[in-house]
Design a protein around this motif. Sequence first.
Motif, PDB file in Angstrom:
ATOM      1  N   LYS A 265       0.835  -1.201   0.000  1.00 33.15           N
ATOM      2  CA  LYS A 265       0.000   0.000   0.000  1.00 33.15           C
ATOM      3  C   LYS A 265       0.872   1.254   0.000  1.00 33.15           C
ATOM      4  O   LYS A 265       1.803   1.376   0.789  1.00 33.15           O
ATOM      5  N   LYS A 266       0.533   2.146  -0.902  1.00 35.60           N
ATOM      6  CA  LYS A 266       1.255   3.417  -0.950  1.00 35.60           C
ATOM      7  C   LYS A 266       0.615   4.396   0.024  1.00 35.60           C
ATOM      8  O   LYS A 266      -0.613   4.458   0.135  1.00 35.60           O
ATOM      9  N   PRO A 267       1.444   5.168   0.744  1.00 40.13           N
ATOM     10  CA  PRO A 267       0.866   6.157   1.665  1.00 40.13           C
ATOM     11  C   PRO A 267       0.061   7.203   0.904  1.00 40.13           C
ATOM     12  O   PRO A 267       0.452   7.641  -0.181  1.00 40.13           O
ATOM     13  N   LYS A 268      -1.074   7.571   1.456  1.00 43.74           N
ATOM     14  CA  LYS A 268      -1.930   8.542   0.798  1.00 43.74           C
ATOM     15  C   LYS A 268      -1.405   9.956   1.005  1.00 43.74           C
ATOM     16  O   LYS A 268      -0.951  10.319   2.094  1.00 43.74           O
TER      17      LYS A 268
END
Length: 297
Positions: A265-268
């Motif tokens: 998951k990429k940080p938002k």
Amino acid sequence: MFLASLLAAASLSLSAAPVSAEKLANKLFGAKDAPSQQAPMPIGSYARGCAAGLVELPETGPTWQAMRLSRGRNFGQPEMIAFLEDLSAQVSRINGWAGLYIGDISQPRGGPMISGHASHQIGLDADIWMLPPKRLNLSRADREKISSISVRSADQRKITTNWTAQHAAVLKAAASDPRVDRIFVTPPVKIELCRTAGRKDKDWLQKIRPYWGHDTHFHVRLKCPRGATACETQKPTVAELSNGGDGCDDSLTWWVTAALEPQPKKPKDPNAPKKRGPREYTMADLPKQCAAVLSSR
């Protein structure tokens, strides 16, 4: 004094009320139950546009039936209706297929939909069921209840026993038509076609594009018709996507290997603008000509 107080309170209440948001385009186009009385024209792109002068695909023909009629999505550009009639007649000569069960094309005036597709907005997209029709006299009620079949395994990596050589023949017939720009299929179908097609089949096989969610139907997209000046051609082309080949290179295996593995998951980014989908479009997001399509008789 009392009247003045009431007027002041009413004025305060009105000024404090929020300004109503512009009505969503999908609500406006979804409310139309008939095509515009205009010359046929696909306007904008497949996923951001509308359609003037669409034609209704008859509910039943000699070699087809339109499914899920309650949706009101059996409208297309004249070129799409002619293509579906032509293809269904060709398919009816394939063993085991009486013709075609045809799913969604477009709404009467195209545009974004209340549910389902992001594309299908300009009358040049159509979904065709993978279920081989055994008969073409289904009632309207039957067409709401019956479902297509999946030709892809639950793990999304391979075809199932529902897939047949006749399915391959149907796809080849569709992709060989010069009106077709590309056809979206579940990735295992493209892999199977690459395995079984001959080396001279590059021209039609190039048009078969792997994409998620097409296990029970295939999605045909036509080219912008000649003279359709308001229609946006899709880029990149299928030739560019396949580097001039048939799309059967090593990159195809990505769809059934790495693409299915859990992704980190990429940080938002809290400051990144929110990406808006078709169901959030207002008329301001669509080509200006769509206002005339919506208001036309």
